[in-house]
Design a protein around this motif. Structure first.
Motif, PDB file in Angstrom:
ATOM      1  N   UNK A   1       7.975   2.106   4.388  1.00 35.27           N
ATOM      2  CA  UNK A   1       6.669   1.977   5.056  1.00 35.27           C
ATOM      3  C   UNK A   1       6.289   3.636   5.661  1.00 35.27           C
ATOM      4  N   UNK A   2       7.228   4.079   6.132  1.00 35.37           N
ATOM      5  CA  UNK A   2       6.965   5.410   6.625  1.00 35.37           C
ATOM      6  C   UNK A   2       6.915   6.720   5.703  1.00 35.37           C
ATOM      7  N   UNK A   3       6.794   6.541   4.534  1.00 36.66           N
ATOM      8  CA  UNK A   3       6.819   7.578   3.500  1.00 36.66           C
ATOM      9  C   UNK A   3       5.641   8.373   3.637  1.00 36.66           C
ATOM     10  N   UNK A   4       4.603   7.892   4.308  1.00 37.49           N
ATOM     11  CA  UNK A   4       3.233   9.013   4.686  1.00 37.49           C
ATOM     12  C   UNK A   4       3.143  10.135   3.823  1.00 37.49           C
ATOM     13  N   UNK A   5       3.143  11.314   4.153  1.00 36.84           N
ATOM     14  CA  UNK A   5       3.209  12.367   3.403  1.00 36.84           C
ATOM     15  C   UNK A   5       4.342  13.060   2.670  1.00 36.84           C
ATOM     16  N   UNK A   6       5.087  12.125   2.841  1.00 38.52           N
ATOM     17  CA  UNK A   6       6.563  12.349   2.062  1.00 38.52           C
ATOM     18  C   UNK A   6       6.316  12.273   0.363  1.00 38.52           C
ATOM     19  N   UNK A   7       6.703  13.337  -0.260  1.00 35.30           N
ATOM     20  CA  UNK A   7       6.534  13.173  -1.881  1.00 35.30           C
ATOM     21  C   UNK A   7       7.401  11.923  -2.335  1.00 35.30           C
ATOM     22  N   UNK A   8       6.777  11.230  -3.089  1.00 36.00           N
ATOM     23  CA  UNK A   8       7.319  10.032  -3.477  1.00 36.00           C
ATOM     24  C   UNK A   8       7.318   8.795  -2.804  1.00 36.00           C
ATOM     25  N   UNK A   9       7.869   7.944  -2.947  1.00 35.66           N
ATOM     26  CA  UNK A   9       7.581   6.444  -2.019  1.00 35.66           C
ATOM     27  C   UNK A   9       8.678   6.302  -0.922  1.00 35.66           C
ATOM     28  N   UNK A  10       9.713   7.182  -0.959  1.00 33.47           N
ATOM     29  CA  UNK A  10      10.869   7.090   0.091  1.00 33.47           C
ATOM     30  C   UNK A  10      11.008   8.009   0.972  1.00 33.47           C
ATOM     31  N   UNK A  11      10.963   7.960   2.404  1.00 30.75           N
ATOM     32  CA  UNK A  11      11.209   8.691   3.373  1.00 30.75           C
ATOM     33  C   UNK A  11      12.689   8.462   3.742  1.00 30.75           C
ATOM     34  N   UNK A  12      13.794   9.118   3.464  1.00 33.37           N
ATOM     35  CA  UNK A  12      15.097   8.894   3.559  1.00 33.37           C
ATOM     36  C   UNK A  12      15.625   9.080   5.156  1.00 33.37           C
ATOM     37  N   UNK A  13      14.726  10.340   5.591  1.00 30.10           N
ATOM     38  CA  UNK A  13      15.235  10.768   6.803  1.00 30.10           C
ATOM     39  C   UNK A  13      14.863   9.780   8.019  1.00 30.10           C
ATOM     40  N   UNK A  14      13.590   9.222   7.809  1.00 25.82           N
ATOM     41  CA  UNK A  14      12.920   7.983   8.682  1.00 25.82           C
ATOM     42  C   UNK A  14      13.992   6.912   8.623  1.00 25.82           C
TER      43      UNK A  14
ATOM     44  N   UNK B   1       0.878  -1.347   0.014  1.00 26.96           N
ATOM     45  CA  UNK B   1      -0.153   0.129  -0.033  1.00 26.96           C
ATOM     46  C   UNK B   1       1.019   1.085   0.027  1.00 26.96           C
ATOM     47  N   UNK B   2       2.153   1.060   0.448  1.00 31.30           N
ATOM     48  CA  UNK B   2       2.981   2.404   0.501  1.00 31.30           C
ATOM     49  C   UNK B   2       3.539   2.642  -0.802  1.00 31.30           C
ATOM     50  N   UNK B   3       3.433   1.743  -1.962  1.00 34.83           N
ATOM     51  CA  UNK B   3       4.005   2.337  -3.238  1.00 34.83           C
ATOM     52  C   UNK B   3       2.805   2.451  -4.027  1.00 34.83           C
ATOM     53  N   UNK B   4       1.778   2.104  -3.546  1.00 31.77           N
ATOM     54  CA  UNK B   4       0.517   2.257  -4.713  1.00 31.77           C
ATOM     55  C   UNK B   4       0.319   3.937  -5.154  1.00 31.77           C
ATOM     56  N   UNK B   5       0.341   4.051  -6.288  1.00 31.54           N
ATOM     57  CA  UNK B   5       0.319   5.307  -6.842  1.00 31.54           C
ATOM     58  C   UNK B   5      -1.008   5.875  -6.329  1.00 31.54           C
TER      59      UNK B   5
END
Length: 723
Positions: free
Chosen positions: A383-396, A38-42
């Motif tokens: 998994x933690x991309x949430x509101x992050x643009x794209x599908x990757x939250x590198x800070x998390x 679900x985290x990579x679903x466009x």
């Protein structure tokens, strides 16, 4: 063996087959894929032109806005001014022309002068052949071209032929100078008339007659022309450079394209289309990318487990533990991310990511702990991309990896394995500092309450990791029969019932065990083995002596040695029984297998030399095998070292005056005797490690049995006490 152990034993039995190993990794991969699907679903966006947007839309990728880029290029191109080039050769040409006109006039005057018989070059000249001004003018025009003659007034020709040579030379120099000065400047078409006035002004100071001055002015004005012209090539070159300098205008990842309730005009609609939000066709690329990513990570781990771990039992045990910790951590991660999305907050920072690192560090080893935290960190970015643009939250991802590595480093410090909660508190402070570093780097503007929220989340992550680790450790230890450092430290507590039993019933054995523990721990740490296991195992290695404590020399204080009255066979049975009895006692108290093995194997199959030789004197047919311990021989390095330390401590304690030389000689003899007796044949200890063990034992024993100075005063005091 409890039910949990039986269950995992069955699974380990299946993992012997390659098929089930691959199947386990496939199951883990599918589990991870299901959690991250679900985290990579466009994201699908519904917008209509000229209607307010129902949501704030951020670009999920960086894409060039070609339309605006072209607009910017056109605007920049228009701003580039036309380039006009100065024709420097025009000034030279006009100067040469003026000079030629004056030179021609001077020649005409010389040729028509009736008083001159010879030319300047010495040739004879006819006198008085041409005298009228009209004739002179005609001759002068013949010397010039028709184009030049057409642009010069008749009055100029007349003034030139009427002037004498000196006047002509003065006029020539002045006119050439004035023309050159003016023509050296940039003269556009609109500036020609002003330039002609300027050249006349410069000639106003000539000391010649008025007719000649007028002629010079006329010639100078004729010479002044436009010398700056539009340069098409240079203009195009400048515009091309300006256009090339324009940076492409991009819609950046994370950039807000349209805010909630903002009107979707044509420009916004075009940007949404460029960012791919208006593409109605479903894409499978994110799902393929996720599948490929999971395949690569698990393929790497399968290779590591299959080729890097040599011991099969250990391999399957580690594989199962790693899999369970991974499943538990991923499930926790997904739960936290769902809660964070529901509450629309940064709750993800409370995720106890270091829990997995702590568990693997304590239960297995550092390498697998690092591998686990890297795997969780990489999956956490998805998994933690949430509101992050794209599908990757590198800070998390960085937060998870940094916290996990910090936990591994903290637990690597001495005595920290037993203080998981303290390590968690220290980790909380480091987590908080790291979160603030990320916030400051991203230059986020937050309120005091938001900063407090981040601090609480970071502290909760560290403490939560420690609490969960402490709560889960007993289940893993029970299920897999793992002897963790925490368990060892619990067993080393002097208040443990069996240790108190040794202390009370066999105090000499207790003291001996403590001495052996000190020696064995130092030696094991010197060769990179488990020093803590060696220490705790040494505490219990002679627990079997508590059944008959007075039959062992260290417990015989001011009493007769009972072996003096016993047959060698009886003494043999009593002495040998302490290893077997010790193993049975430890099993009955549910001790870990490693501690039981130490109690049973520390003597291996060594020979009871004293009683063997005593029996040999009574019966020469006595077999040596009858006076050997039943074994088995040492299987672990720790058992081998404890066996050496046990013999060395007892032997050195019996020496009258131990010196460093005697101690070294004794230690060497005991080690060599065990090597020749084959006591290390089933253990993977090397000759180099045995040499290190010898050096460590000698250092420790020299510190214990160092020589002391005898004080006469003490002797006198002792004598008085006796009196």
């Amino acid at each position: 063996m409890n039910r949990i152990q039986k269950f995992f034993t069955k699974i380990k039995g299946l993992l012997v087959h390659r098929f089930f190993q691959v199947l386990l990794f496939i199951i883990l991969g599918l589990f991870a894929y299901g959690l991250m699907f679900s985290n990579v679903k466009p994201e699908k966006v519904e917008v209509e032109l000229f209607k307010p947007s129902e949501q704030t839309i951020r670009s999920t990728k960086t894409v060039e806005d070609t339309y605006k880029t072209e607009q910017e290029k056109e605007e920049i191109s228009k701003q580039v001014a036309d380039v006009y080039s100065l024709k420097k050769e025009y000034a030279k040409n006009k100067v040469d022309l003026i000079s030629s006109i004056f030179d021609s006039a001077i020649e005409v005057n010389k040729e028509t002068d009736p008083n001159k018989e010879h030319d300047d070059d010495g040739k004879e000249n006819k006198k008085g052949t041409i005298k009228t001004d009209a004739q002179k003018v005609s001759i002068l025009k013949e010397k010039l071209t028709d184009e030049v003659n057409k642009n010069i007034e008749e009055s100029v020709f007349l003034a030139l032929v009427q002037a004498d040579e000196d006047e002509l030379k003065i006029a020539k120099d002045s006119t050439i100078t004035a023309v050159n000065n003016v023509m050296s400047s940039r003269i556009a078409a609109s500036d020609v008339e002003n330039a002609k006035k300027k050249v006349v002004e410069e000639l106003g100071y000539m000391s010649i007659n008025s007719d000649m001055k007028k002629a010079s002015n006329s010639l100078a004005r004729t010479a002044i022309i436009q010398n700056v012209f539009f340069d098409k090539d240079k203009t195009e070159e400048q515009r091309r450079k300006a256009v090339e300098s324009v940076e492409p205008i991009r819609i950046l990842q994370g950039q807000i394209i349209v805010e909630e309730n903002q009107l979707v005009d044509r420009d916004v609609y075009r940007q949404l289309e460029l960012a791919g939000f208006l593409n109605t066709e479903s894409t499978i690329y994110p799902y393929i990318g996720l599948l490929l990513f999971i395949f690569l990570t698990f393929a790497a781990f399968y290779y590591f487990f299959y080729f890097s771990i040599s011991k099969k039992d250990n391999k399957y045990n580690q594989l199962l533990i790693f899999s369970l910790v991974f499943i538990l951590s991923m499930a926790t991660m997904k739960t936290v991310s769902i809660l964070a999305d529901l509450k629309n907050s940064n709750l993800e920072y409370i995720f106890p990511g270091a829990m997995a690192a702590m568990l693997i560090k304590i239960l297995l080893n550092d390498k697998l702990a690092v591998a686990m935290i890297i795997l969780l960190g990489s999956y956490g970015t998805i998994i933690f991309n949430g509101d992050t643009p794209g599908n990757l939250d590198f800070s998390m991802g960085l937060y998870i990896i940094f916290g996990g590595l910090t936990a591994i480093i903290i637990l690597s410090r001495p005595n920290f394995k037993s203080k998981v909660l303290v390590a968690g508190l220290l980790l909380s402070l480091i987590n908080m500092a790291f979160v603030f570093s990320l916030i400051f780097i991203m230059d986020g503007h937050y309120t005091s309450m938001e900063y407090l929220y981040y601090a609480v989340a970071a502290i909760g992550s560290g403490v939560g990791s420690a609490v969960l680790t402490m709560g889960l450790l007993p289940f893993f230890e029970a299920g897999f029969g793992i002897l963790s450092s925490i368990k060892l430290i619990e067993l080393s507590n002097p208040n443990h019932p069996l240790l108190r039993k040794i202390l009370i019933e066999a105090p000499g054995t207790y003291h001996h065990s403590v001495m052996v523990a000190n020696l064995a721990e130092s030696a094991c740490e010197a060769i990179g083995s488990n020093g803590l296991l060696a220490r705790v195992g040494s505490y219990y290695h002679d627990i079997g002596k508590t059944k008959r404590p007075h039959f062992f020399i260290e417990n015989q204080m001011n009493v007769e040695n009972p072996h003096d009255r016993l047959q060698p066979e009886t003494s043999r049975d009593i002495i040998i029984a302490h290893a077997v009895d010790g193993g049975e006692m430890l099993r009955s108290h549910k001790f870990p297998k490693e501690i039981v093995d130490i109690a049973e194997q520390h003597h291996g199959t060594t020979l009871l030399k004293f009683f063997y030789h005593k029996a040999k004197k009574q019966d020469d047919a006595t077999l040596e095998s009858a006076y050997r311990y039943p074994g088995p021989r040492a299987k672990m390095k720790e058992v081998a070292v404890i066996g050496i330390a046990d013999s060395v401590e007892a032997a050195v304690r019996s020496m009258q005056h131990p010196t460093p030389e005697k101690i070294e000689e004794l230690v060497s003899f005991i080690i060599q005797d065990r090597i020749q007796d084959g006591q290390f044949d089933e253990c993977d200890i090397t000759m180099r490690e045995l040499s290190i063990v010898k050096h460590s034992l000698c250092e420790s024993l020299n510190g214990i049995f160092h020589s002391r100075i005898e004080y006469p005063e003490a002797d006198k005091l002792g004598q008085k006490v006796k009196e």
